[in-house]
Motif scaffolding. Structure first.
Motif, PDB file in Angstrom:
ATOM      1  N   GLY A 134       0.792  -1.223   0.000  1.00 13.64           N
ATOM      2  CA  GLY A 134       0.000   0.000   0.000  1.00 13.64           C
ATOM      3  C   GLY A 134       0.824   1.272   0.000  1.00 13.64           C
ATOM      4  O   GLY A 134       0.302   2.368   0.229  1.00 13.64           O
ATOM      5  N   ARG A 153      -1.476   9.394  -0.369  1.00  9.46           N
ATOM      6  CA  ARG A 153      -1.749   8.204   0.454  1.00  9.46           C
ATOM      7  C   ARG A 153      -3.101   8.294   1.174  1.00  9.46           C
ATOM      8  O   ARG A 153      -3.831   7.314   1.250  1.00  9.46           O
ATOM      9  N   THR A 154      -3.419   9.468   1.713  1.00  6.24           N
ATOM     10  CA  THR A 154      -4.629   9.600   2.535  1.00  6.24           C
ATOM     11  C   THR A 154      -5.652  10.571   1.961  1.00  6.24           C
ATOM     12  O   THR A 154      -6.834  10.471   2.277  1.00  6.24           O
ATOM     13  N   PRO A 157      -7.198   9.176  -3.028  1.00  9.04           N
ATOM     14  CA  PRO A 157      -7.215   7.726  -3.288  1.00  9.04           C
ATOM     15  C   PRO A 157      -7.112   7.369  -4.769  1.00  9.04           C
ATOM     16  O   PRO A 157      -6.584   6.313  -5.116  1.00  9.04           O
ATOM     17  N   LYS A 160      -3.486   7.304  -5.545  1.00  9.66           N
ATOM     18  CA  LYS A 160      -2.867   6.142  -4.913  1.00  9.66           C
ATOM     19  C   LYS A 160      -3.126   4.889  -5.743  1.00  9.66           C
ATOM     20  O   LYS A 160      -2.219   4.056  -5.934  1.00  9.66           O
ATOM     21  N   LYS A 161      -4.344   4.744  -6.240  1.00  5.76           N
ATOM     22  CA  LYS A 161      -4.680   3.601  -7.081  1.00  5.76           C
ATOM     23  C   LYS A 161      -3.844   3.600  -8.354  1.00  5.76           C
ATOM     24  O   LYS A 161      -3.350   2.553  -8.802  1.00  5.76           O
ATOM     25  N   THR A 164      -0.323   2.624  -7.566  1.00  6.16           N
ATOM     26  CA  THR A 164      -0.249   1.188  -7.304  1.00  6.16           C
ATOM     27  C   THR A 164      -0.223   0.401  -8.613  1.00  6.16           C
ATOM     28  O   THR A 164       0.587  -0.516  -8.790  1.00  6.16           O
TER      29      THR A 164
END
Length: 252
Positions: A134, A153-154, A157, A160-161, A164
């Motif tokens: 994560g 990170r927070t 999202p 972040k996706k 990733t």
């Protein structure tokens, strides 16, 4: 729908298209900066290309190693003279230096490439492990470039996706490259192996960068934490100025 609705809709659509284009342009510029662009690719390929070319001609490990190291140092000097960032050139120098040391220690010219291969394998695993955990590595690399640091990170999202997905892409592409190179390292001769390795320098890299661009271009825009900090500082200054002005008014 009234006659006034359509112009508003067209304007909104044009604005959205412009914002999307701006986002893509920012993403392209950030990726270009992070991964060194065309010059970075040249600096990555040239030492290994020179090594395998000279070794193919005369089979002399010493001459090939000296030439590769010399051109790496020359690339650093050029960047220093032009006052450009030297991180990509310096990383190339260290990689070539390690390769030269390995090859000279073993006497096997193929070992010139071994440190880089081990680094590639380690990097592939790092991309995959951090994506699973994560905390995708590509986000750690590009966050400062986009001036968002770790806000994705927070607070974001969608990004972040995207980071990733990009980290998985980098990890799998580099693993596929290793799956080709390591068997060749054991059974191919130095010349064959060297040319295959040089040929595989750029295409996997370009594929990974392209996929990263695709994922990020579709993601929400980055949160500029530096701009937020500057705005907070300006607001704090304004509050202090207002408080000082109020205090002066009470004195009178």
């Amino acid at each position: 729908m009234t006659s006034l609705d359509k112009p508003t809709s067209d304007t909104d659509r044009t604005t959205d298209q412009q914002e999307a284009a701006d986002s893509r342009a920012v993403t392209e510029a950030a990726l270009f900066e992070a991964f060194g662009g065309v010059r970075g690719m040249v600096e990555t390929v040239l030492p290994g290309l020179l090594f395998v070319t000279i070794f193919t001609i005369n089979k002399n490990l010493t001459y090939s190693a000296i030439a590769a190291l010399a051109v790496s140092l020359a690339l650093v000097v050029v960047r220093l003279i032009r006052k450009d960032t030297v991180k990509h050139a310096f990383s190339g120098v260290f990689g070539v230096a390690f390769g030269v040391v390995f090859a000279k220690m073993t006497g096997n010219a193929k070992d010139f490439y071994l440190p880089g291969m081990l680094y590639t394998l380690g990097l592939a695993l790092a991309y995959l492990v951090t994506a699973v955990a994560g905390l995708p590595l590509i986000g750690l690399i590009l966050g400062p470039v986009f001036k968002e640091n770790l806000s994705w990170r927070t607070r974001n999202p969608g990004r972040k996706k995207a980071y990733t997905k990009a980290s998985y892409a980098w990890g799998l592409i580099l693993l596929a490259k290793c799956a080709i190179l390591f068997p060749l390292y054991w059974w191919a001769d130095t010349t064959q192996f060297g040319w295959v390795l040089v040929a595989l320098k750029i295409p996997p890299f370009l594929l990974a960068v392209y996929l990263t661009w695709v994922f990020l271009a579709k993601a929400p825009p980055p949160i500029d934490v530096f701009a937020e900090m500057e705005a907070e500082e300006e607001a704090e200054k304004a509050r202090k100025a207002a408080a000082a002005e109020a205090a002066r008014g009470q004195e009178f």
